[in-house]
Scaffold this motif. Sequence first.
Motif, PDB file in Angstrom:
ATOM      1  N   VAL A  74       0.843  -1.199   0.000  1.00 54.46           N
ATOM      2  CA  VAL A  74       0.000   0.000   0.000  1.00 54.46           C
ATOM      3  C   VAL A  74       0.881   1.254   0.000  1.00 54.46           C
ATOM      4  O   VAL A  74       0.586   2.239  -0.688  1.00 54.46           O
ATOM      5  CB  VAL A  74      -0.955  -0.016   1.226  1.00 54.46           C
ATOM      6  CG1 VAL A  74      -1.662   1.312   1.402  1.00 54.46           C
ATOM      7  CG2 VAL A  74      -1.966  -1.154   1.088  1.00 54.46           C
ATOM      8  N   ALA A  75       1.986   1.175   0.740  1.00 58.17           N
ATOM      9  CA  ALA A  75       2.883   2.341   0.856  1.00 58.17           C
ATOM     10  C   ALA A  75       3.657   2.612  -0.436  1.00 58.17           C
ATOM     11  O   ALA A  75       4.313   3.638  -0.563  1.00 58.17           O
ATOM     12  CB  ALA A  75       3.851   2.136   2.015  1.00 58.17           C
ATOM     13  N   GLU A  76       3.568   1.685  -1.397  1.00 55.41           N
ATOM     14  CA  GLU A  76       4.231   1.891  -2.692  1.00 55.41           C
ATOM     15  C   GLU A  76       3.424   2.816  -3.601  1.00 55.41           C
ATOM     16  O   GLU A  76       3.946   3.342  -4.582  1.00 55.41           O
ATOM     17  CB  GLU A  76       4.339   0.545  -3.423  1.00 55.41           C
ATOM     18  CG  GLU A  76       5.541  -0.274  -3.051  1.00 55.41           C
ATOM     19  CD  GLU A  76       5.628  -1.512  -3.934  1.00 55.41           C
ATOM     20  OE1 GLU A  76       6.670  -1.694  -4.580  1.00 55.41           O
ATOM     21  OE2 GLU A  76       4.662  -2.298  -3.985  1.00 55.41           O
ATOM     22  N   ASP A 112       8.198   9.727  13.097  1.00 62.30           N
ATOM     23  CA  ASP A 112       9.024   8.610  12.633  1.00 62.30           C
ATOM     24  C   ASP A 112       8.410   7.959  11.406  1.00 62.30           C
ATOM     25  O   ASP A 112       7.209   8.061  11.169  1.00 62.30           O
ATOM     26  CB  ASP A 112       9.310   7.603  13.758  1.00 62.30           C
ATOM     27  CG  ASP A 112       8.106   6.775  14.153  1.00 62.30           C
ATOM     28  OD1 ASP A 112       7.003   7.050  13.657  1.00 62.30           O
ATOM     29  OD2 ASP A 112       8.269   5.848  14.959  1.00 62.30           O
ATOM     30  N   GLY A 113       9.257   7.336  10.588  1.00 59.63           N
ATOM     31  CA  GLY A 113       8.777   6.707   9.360  1.00 59.63           C
ATOM     32  C   GLY A 113       9.919   6.246   8.477  1.00 59.63           C
ATOM     33  O   GLY A 113      10.941   5.745   8.964  1.00 59.63           O
ATOM     34  N   ARG A 114       9.743   6.411   7.162  1.00 59.35           N
ATOM     35  CA  ARG A 114      10.753   5.965   6.209  1.00 59.35           C
ATOM     36  C   ARG A 114      11.303   7.120   5.355  1.00 59.35           C
ATOM     37  O   ARG A 114      12.402   7.039   4.820  1.00 59.35           O
ATOM     38  CB  ARG A 114      10.160   4.933   5.236  1.00 59.35           C
ATOM     39  CG  ARG A 114       9.530   3.717   5.883  1.00 59.35           C
ATOM     40  CD  ARG A 114      10.566   2.867   6.598  1.00 59.35           C
ATOM     41  NE  ARG A 114      10.010   1.602   7.089  1.00 59.35           N
ATOM     42  CZ  ARG A 114       9.221   1.489   8.140  1.00 59.35           C
ATOM     43  NH1 ARG A 114       8.895   2.549   8.842  1.00 59.35           N
ATOM     44  NH2 ARG A 114       8.761   0.303   8.517  1.00 59.35           N
ATOM     45  N   ASP A 115      10.464   8.159   5.205  1.00 55.71           N
ATOM     46  CA  ASP A 115      10.828   9.261   4.298  1.00 55.71           C
ATOM     47  C   ASP A 115      10.694  10.605   4.991  1.00 55.71           C
ATOM     48  O   ASP A 115      10.481  11.618   4.339  1.00 55.71           O
ATOM     49  CB  ASP A 115       9.904   9.225   3.069  1.00 55.71           C
ATOM     50  CG  ASP A 115       8.433   9.377   3.444  1.00 55.71           C
ATOM     51  OD1 ASP A 115       8.099   9.177   4.633  1.00 55.71           O
ATOM     52  OD2 ASP A 115       7.616   9.715   2.571  1.00 55.71           O
ATOM     53  N   ILE A 116      10.778  10.614   6.305  1.00 57.16           N
ATOM     54  CA  ILE A 116      10.500  11.858   7.036  1.00 57.16           C
ATOM     55  C   ILE A 116      11.635  12.874   6.811  1.00 57.16           C
ATOM     56  O   ILE A 116      11.380  14.037   6.519  1.00 57.16           O
ATOM     57  CB  ILE A 116      10.269  11.591   8.551  1.00 57.16           C
ATOM     58  CG1 ILE A 116       9.241  10.461   8.747  1.00 57.16           C
ATOM     59  CG2 ILE A 116       9.821  12.874   9.255  1.00 57.16           C
ATOM     60  CD1 ILE A 116       7.912  10.673   8.071  1.00 57.16           C
ATOM     61  N   ILE A 137      11.014  -4.197   0.012  1.00 60.86           N
ATOM     62  CA  ILE A 137      10.056  -3.320  -0.684  1.00 60.86           C
ATOM     63  C   ILE A 137      10.294  -1.859  -0.294  1.00 60.86           C
ATOM     64  O   ILE A 137      10.314  -0.968  -1.147  1.00 60.86           O
ATOM     65  CB  ILE A 137       8.593  -3.730  -0.386  1.00 60.86           C
ATOM     66  CG1 ILE A 137       8.338  -5.173  -0.824  1.00 60.86           C
ATOM     67  CG2 ILE A 137       7.620  -2.790  -1.104  1.00 60.86           C
ATOM     68  CD1 ILE A 137       6.943  -5.697  -0.498  1.00 60.86           C
ATOM     69  N   ASP A 138      10.497  -1.608   1.005  1.00 59.52           N
ATOM     70  CA  ASP A 138      10.665  -0.215   1.470  1.00 59.52           C
ATOM     71  C   ASP A 138      11.891   0.452   0.846  1.00 59.52           C
ATOM     72  O   ASP A 138      11.877   1.652   0.561  1.00 59.52           O
ATOM     73  CB  ASP A 138      10.782  -0.158   3.007  1.00 59.52           C
ATOM     74  CG  ASP A 138       9.480  -0.534   3.716  1.00 59.52           C
ATOM     75  OD1 ASP A 138       8.440  -0.628   3.049  1.00 59.52           O
ATOM     76  OD2 ASP A 138       9.525  -0.748   4.949  1.00 59.52           O
ATOM     77  N   THR A 139      12.961  -0.329   0.625  1.00 61.92           N
ATOM     78  CA  THR A 139      14.186   0.300   0.099  1.00 61.92           C
ATOM     79  C   THR A 139      14.235   0.297  -1.430  1.00 61.92           C
ATOM     80  O   THR A 139      15.034   1.026  -2.012  1.00 61.92           O
ATOM     81  CB  THR A 139      15.472  -0.408   0.621  1.00 61.92           C
ATOM     82  OG1 THR A 139      15.295  -1.805   0.500  1.00 61.92           O
ATOM     83  CG2 THR A 139      15.772  -0.062   2.053  1.00 61.92           C
TER      84      THR A 139
HETATM   85  O1   DC Z   1       6.781   1.932  10.873  1.00 60.98           O
HETATM   86  P1   DC Z   1       5.799   0.843  10.485  1.00 60.98           P
HETATM   87  O2   DC Z   1       6.395  -0.535  10.467  1.00 60.98           O
HETATM   88  O3   DC Z   1       4.544   0.907  11.281  1.00 60.98           O
HETATM   89  O4   DC Z   1       5.415   1.197   8.971  1.00 60.98           O
HETATM   90  C1   DC Z   1       4.529   0.414   8.245  1.00 60.98           C
HETATM   91  C2   DC Z   1       4.864   0.441   6.771  1.00 60.98           C
HETATM   92  O5   DC Z   1       4.533   1.710   6.230  1.00 60.98           O
HETATM   93  C3   DC Z   1       6.301   0.164   6.386  1.00 60.98           C
HETATM   94  O6   DC Z   1       6.485  -1.139   5.890  1.00 60.98           O
HETATM   95  C4   DC Z   1       6.620   1.163   5.306  1.00 60.98           C
HETATM   96  C5   DC Z   1       5.514   2.140   5.319  1.00 60.98           C
HETATM   97  N1   DC Z   1       5.903   3.512   5.668  1.00 60.98           N
HETATM   98  C6   DC Z   1       6.309   4.332   4.645  1.00 60.98           C
HETATM   99  O7   DC Z   1       6.403   3.903   3.508  1.00 60.98           O
HETATM  100  N2   DC Z   1       6.607   5.632   4.907  1.00 60.98           N
HETATM  101  C7   DC Z   1       6.524   6.120   6.151  1.00 60.98           C
HETATM  102  N3   DC Z   1       6.819   7.409   6.373  1.00 60.98           N
HETATM  103  C8   DC Z   1       6.139   5.281   7.212  1.00 60.98           C
HETATM  104  C9   DC Z   1       5.855   3.966   6.940  1.00 60.98           C
END
Ligand code: DC
Length: 231
Positions: free
Chosen positions: A106-108, A132-136, A187-189
């Motif tokens: 879904v995050a893609e 917090d997250g992945r792209d903050i 997937i995230d990276t």
């Molecule tokens: O932090 P988390 O495991 O609860 O995040 C769930 C998913 O959401 C994670 O696999 C990647 C996505 N995510 C993202 O793409 N960007 C963010 N800022 C936060 C989470």
Amino acid sequence: MSKITIAIDGFSSTGKSTVAKQIANRLGYVYVDSGAMYRAVTFYAMQNGFIKENYFNAKALVANLKNITISFKFNPQLGFAEVYLNNRNVENEIRTLEVSNFVSKVAEISEVRQKLVEQQQHLGKQGGVVMDGRDIGTVVFPHAELKLFMTASAETRAKRRYSELIARGETVTYEAVLKNVQERDYIDTNREDSPLTKAEDAIEIDNSLMGLQEQFDKIMQLVKVTLKKEV
Ligand code: DC
């Protein structure tokens, strides 16, 4: 004293949210769990039949994004803001392994990211936020005064997540959790839109061998140094 923005990015289950909540509480800042927002959208898709086993109707989810409202309400007993989906508290439901298994997919989706990033930027407009997250640090707040990038080995993270799920009464195996952690890392990276990557000016913290107190102290030290620079 000026209020800064603290961006904490990193792989799943690196303990970002635990330390982020503590830091926000100590500073009197707002804590925003951006992952919870992606999880809430995933939960919505599951509830509406857009996601089933081996089936994901991304088009239908995108068409329904306008019907999704995500909000946070501070729970004084827990000491952090819980996530609400269309005014319903979904804090527990979004933490299952089932949601974890689909959330990276879904995050893609760019439309999902666009909607959530906009809301995240709005939530942090006044500063005084720990997100917090992945792209903050790279996309949401590229000008954040303090950026952290948390890492730990996949095995360490899977052990942590496994213990959390077991403590919550879920029936899971360590192997399934490790597989989920590794798949989400991949997937995230590797996704096209806003992949997880360390911002150039982020400080990396490998917490594989660090306790909570040690991490908290280290980050508070970095906060103090950053605040001094801001004066
Ligand atoms: O932090 P988390 O495991 O609860 O995040 C769930 C998913 O959401 C994670 O696999 C990647 C996505 N995510 C993202 O793409 N960007 C963010 N800022 C936060 C989470």
